[in-house]
Scaffold this motif. Structure first.
Motif, PDB file in Angstrom:
ATOM      1  N   GLY A  51     -18.567  -7.504   3.071  1.00  0.00           N
ATOM      2  CA  GLY A  51     -18.386  -8.815   4.057  1.00  0.00           C
ATOM      3  C   GLY A  51     -18.630 -10.100   3.499  1.00  0.00           C
ATOM      4  N   THR A  52     -18.407 -10.898   4.309  1.00  0.00           N
ATOM      5  CA  THR A  52     -18.178 -12.198   3.999  1.00  0.00           C
ATOM      6  C   THR A  52     -19.417 -13.134   4.921  1.00  0.00           C
ATOM      7  N   VAL A  53     -20.165 -13.429   4.215  1.00  0.00           N
ATOM      8  CA  VAL A  53     -21.411 -14.106   4.916  1.00  0.00           C
ATOM      9  C   VAL A  53     -20.854 -15.444   5.811  1.00  0.00           C
ATOM     10  N   THR A  54     -21.190 -15.714   6.918  1.00  0.00           N
ATOM     11  CA  THR A  54     -20.996 -16.832   7.805  1.00  0.00           C
ATOM     12  C   THR A  54     -21.882 -17.218   8.601  1.00  0.00           C
ATOM     13  N   ALA A  55     -21.791 -18.202   9.409  1.00  0.00           N
ATOM     14  CA  ALA A  55     -22.863 -18.859  10.132  1.00  0.00           C
ATOM     15  C   ALA A  55     -23.331 -17.734  11.289  1.00  0.00           C
ATOM     16  N   VAL A  56     -22.444 -16.636  11.660  1.00  0.00           N
ATOM     17  CA  VAL A  56     -22.752 -15.951  12.824  1.00  0.00           C
ATOM     18  C   VAL A  56     -23.189 -14.534  11.859  1.00  0.00           C
ATOM     19  N   GLY A  57     -23.387 -14.279  10.932  1.00  0.00           N
ATOM     20  CA  GLY A  57     -23.625 -13.090  10.277  1.00  0.00           C
ATOM     21  C   GLY A  57     -22.649 -12.681   9.211  1.00  0.00           C
ATOM     22  N   ILE A  58     -22.928 -11.484   8.775  1.00  0.00           N
ATOM     23  CA  ILE A  58     -21.838 -10.962   7.974  1.00  0.00           C
ATOM     24  C   ILE A  58     -20.478 -10.386   8.614  1.00  0.00           C
ATOM     25  N   VAL A  59     -19.394 -10.984   8.031  1.00  0.00           N
ATOM     26  CA  VAL A  59     -18.200 -10.281   8.596  1.00  0.00           C
ATOM     27  C   VAL A  59     -17.628  -9.672   7.899  1.00  0.00           C
ATOM     28  N   PRO A  60     -16.866  -8.301   8.060  1.00  0.00           N
ATOM     29  CA  PRO A  60     -16.012  -7.619   7.195  1.00  0.00           C
ATOM     30  C   PRO A  60     -14.960  -8.302   6.654  1.00  0.00           C
ATOM     31  N   ARG A  61     -14.277  -8.037   5.708  1.00  0.00           N
ATOM     32  CA  ARG A  61     -13.320  -8.540   4.970  1.00  0.00           C
ATOM     33  C   ARG A  61     -12.059  -7.820   5.446  1.00  0.00           C
ATOM     34  N   ILE A  62     -10.996  -8.485   6.226  1.00  0.00           N
ATOM     35  CA  ILE A  62      -9.851  -7.656   6.730  1.00  0.00           C
ATOM     36  C   ILE A  62      -8.569  -8.385   6.124  1.00  0.00           C
ATOM     37  N   LYS A  63      -7.681  -7.345   5.772  1.00  0.00           N
ATOM     38  CA  LYS A  63      -6.593  -7.888   5.232  1.00  0.00           C
ATOM     39  C   LYS A  63      -5.498  -6.757   5.529  1.00  0.00           C
ATOM     40  N   ARG A  64      -4.307  -7.443   5.951  1.00  0.00           N
ATOM     41  CA  ARG A  64      -3.108  -6.592   6.305  1.00  0.00           C
ATOM     42  C   ARG A  64      -2.122  -6.255   5.293  1.00  0.00           C
ATOM     43  N   PHE A  65      -1.763  -4.889   5.235  1.00  0.00           N
ATOM     44  CA  PHE A  65      -1.100  -4.598   3.915  1.00  0.00           C
ATOM     45  C   PHE A  65       0.356  -4.095   4.486  1.00  0.00           C
ATOM     46  N   ASN A  66       1.108  -4.146   3.560  1.00  0.00           N
ATOM     47  CA  ASN A  66       2.610  -3.710   4.180  1.00  0.00           C
ATOM     48  C   ASN A  66       2.842  -2.272   3.389  1.00  0.00           C
ATOM     49  N   VAL A  67       3.185  -1.109   4.141  1.00  0.00           N
ATOM     50  CA  VAL A  67       3.425   0.122   3.774  1.00  0.00           C
ATOM     51  C   VAL A  67       4.327   0.277   3.043  1.00  0.00           C
ATOM     52  N   VAL A  68       4.509   0.552   1.350  1.00  0.00           N
ATOM     53  CA  VAL A  68       5.723   0.642   0.699  1.00  0.00           C
ATOM     54  C   VAL A  68       6.040   1.920   0.068  1.00  0.00           C
ATOM     55  N   GLY A  69       5.136   2.782   0.199  1.00  0.00           N
ATOM     56  CA  GLY A  69       5.320   4.236  -0.250  1.00  0.00           C
ATOM     57  C   GLY A  69       4.363   5.348   0.602  1.00  0.00           C
ATOM     58  N   ILE A  70       4.880   6.700   0.549  1.00  0.00           N
ATOM     59  CA  ILE A  70       4.110   7.623   1.156  1.00  0.00           C
ATOM     60  C   ILE A  70       4.272   8.884   0.052  1.00  0.00           C
ATOM     61  N   PHE A  71       3.160   9.397  -0.352  1.00  0.00           N
ATOM     62  CA  PHE A  71       3.082  10.328  -1.324  1.00  0.00           C
ATOM     63  C   PHE A  71       2.625  11.780  -0.847  1.00  0.00           C
ATOM     64  N   ARG A  72       2.828  12.893  -1.219  1.00  0.00           N
ATOM     65  CA  ARG A  72       2.439  13.986  -1.077  1.00  0.00           C
ATOM     66  C   ARG A  72       1.893  14.772  -2.438  1.00  0.00           C
ATOM     67  N   ALA A  73       0.717  15.173  -2.258  1.00  0.00           N
ATOM     68  CA  ALA A  73       0.090  15.758  -3.645  1.00  0.00           C
ATOM     69  C   ALA A  73      -0.202  17.142  -3.451  1.00  0.00           C
TER      70      ALA A  73
ATOM     71  N   MET B  96       0.881  -1.316  -0.019  1.00  0.00           N
ATOM     72  CA  MET B  96       0.057  -0.027  -0.112  1.00  0.00           C
ATOM     73  C   MET B  96       0.973   1.222  -0.041  1.00  0.00           C
ATOM     74  N   ILE B  97       0.355   2.235  -0.797  1.00  0.00           N
ATOM     75  CA  ILE B  97       0.876   3.410  -0.688  1.00  0.00           C
ATOM     76  C   ILE B  97       0.286   4.567  -0.276  1.00  0.00           C
ATOM     77  N   LEU B  98       0.447   5.258   1.029  1.00  0.00           N
ATOM     78  CA  LEU B  98      -0.600   6.195   1.737  1.00  0.00           C
ATOM     79  C   LEU B  98      -0.159   7.748   1.330  1.00  0.00           C
ATOM     80  N   GLY B  99      -1.123   8.528   1.679  1.00  0.00           N
ATOM     81  CA  GLY B  99      -0.766   9.964   1.495  1.00  0.00           C
ATOM     82  C   GLY B  99      -0.135  10.366   2.796  1.00  0.00           C
TER      83      GLY B  99
END
Length: 416
Positions: free
Chosen positions: A174-196, A149-152
């Protein structure tokens, strides 16, 4: 004998002649200076506003495309085929697919909402300038399947992130499971920072690879749309029509004017109001011409009477004094135009000199995104200012000139 019409000859001569009443000469000079200052101020302010508008437009369009093509449901399938069709068009400078979604970023207890844009680094350079706005890292560090991921800059600062940190992205799909809808979660590695240089992007935008965005947001092989960059950003209307004639499918096109319509309308409204307000300065100076010419007519009553007895018509007398007033106004407008253009062209030198002289900084870089006063002359504005100055000056001469035309020779010469 002069080849000039006698009305013009006398009008110019009266302008150069020394007055018996020095106060009239002083008011004439003050009127000329007032018009010059008003025209100078108007041209300079409009040029500065044009400069700010141009600078902001360049920063906005440096991070987004001129046009975006999508389908009715907000998703575009088979974008590769559409890309090949559009690349052959004369007005299309570049094209790139993207996915634009909302997500939540979390890191060590800090939470921040952000716009997540999935891109292909090799294509993105065709439509945006993000590669040249990188503070740390590079756009090519976004690799497929690595979930990077690249962030501001402001977004990274608010979350306390730097290069190498891992941030968690929570997607609303989200992902539908037996207990309801679970948000999709993913870890990203920060590889860059920009300034616009725009808060909208620096504090709310993050880039990930297009394929990672397709997996996370359940796009399959689709994208949000195909972004286009055209040769002339002001021809988006004509290019839209060309696309409608060229493409054989129903697509929806949104251009940069629609995406930022409120912002640019606010700037145009502010510019229009500044024009009206500063034009009042010219109007005040024009009213000085009225008082000047009324006193000139009173001072020249004997001359008017002699001219009338020699056969001059009321219309000729009127033109003599109109020409005299117009000379005062046009000279002031001419000096104002020259001063305004010179000031607008050298604002980048004058403002730093004033800052150094006074020991202050009008736009500190740690507070404002634009730390220098930009200036861009629009010759249409210059012509409009010149036209306003001329019209106001012309109107200011009408009453005194008509008053001169109504002078009766017998009445004027009675006490001479």
């Amino acid at each position: 004998m002069s080849k000039l019409p006698f009305e013009l000859f006398l009008g110019l001569r009266y302008t150069r002649a020394k007055r018996r009443n020095g106060f009239i000469s002083f008011i004439s000079l003050s009127s000329m200076i007032g018009i010059a200052l008003g025209v100078t101020a108007l041209i300079t302010v409009l040029s500065i506003m044009n400069g700010f508008q141009h600078e902001l437009r360049e920063r906005i369009l440096g991070m987004t495309a001129h046009m975006t093509i999508t389908q009715e449901d907000g998703k575009l399938s088979h974008w590769q085929d559409l890309y090949q069709q559009l690349k052959g068009l004369e007005d299309i400078q570049g094209a790139a697919p993207n996915i634009l979604e909302q997500g939540m970023l979390t890191y060590r207890g800090a939470v921040k909402g952000a716009a997540i844009r999935g891109i292909l680094p090799d294509f993105e350079n065709e439509v945006s300038d993000i590669a040249n706005k990188m503070l740390l890292g590079s756009l090519v560090d976004l690799q497929e399947g690595e979930f990077s991921m690249i962030l501001g800059s402001e977004l990274a600062q608010s979350l306390g992130l730097s290069i190498g940190d891992k941030v968690t992205l929570i997607a609303p799909q989200g992902t539908v499971t037996a207990v309801g809808i679970v948000p999709r979660i993913k870890r990203f590695n920060v590889v860059g920072i920009f300034r616009a240089g725009m808060h909208e992007y620096d504090a709310n935008l993050a880039f990930i690879h297009l394929s990672d965005a397709q997996k996370l947001f359940k796009y399959d092989q689709k994208v949000s749309g195909l972004q286009l960059k055209i040769d002339d950003l002001f021809r988006v209307g004509e290019v839209k029509q060309e696309l409608a004639n060229h493409l054989n499918q129903t697509l929806y096109v949104r251009d940069w004017r629609q995406q930022h319509i409120n912002f640019f309308k606010a700037i145009e409204m502010e510019k229009r109001m500044m024009f009206i307000v500063l034009a009042l300065i010219i109007m005040v100076a024009a009213f000085n011409i009225v008082s000047t010419m009324v006193m000139v007519v009173t001072d020249k009553q004997a001359d008017i009477a002699v001219l009338r007895t020699l056969g001059a018509t009321p219309n000729s007398i009127q033109w003599i004094f109109m020409i005299q007033g117009l000379v005062i106004g046009l000279l002031g407008a001419l000096f104002g135009l020259l001063g305004g253009v010179l000031l607008a062209l050298n604002i980048d030198v004058i403002v730093p000199f004033i800052e150094t002289l006074l020991g202050i900084q009008f736009f500190p870089p740690d507070v404002y995104y634009i730390s220098q006063v930009p200036s861009k002359i629009d010759w249409h504005d210059v012509y409009a200012v010149a036209g306003v100055a001329f019209v106001l000056t012309l109107l200011a001469t009408l009453y005194p000139a008509r008053k001169a035309a109504k002078v009766q020779p017998a009445e004027a010469l009675r006490y001479e």
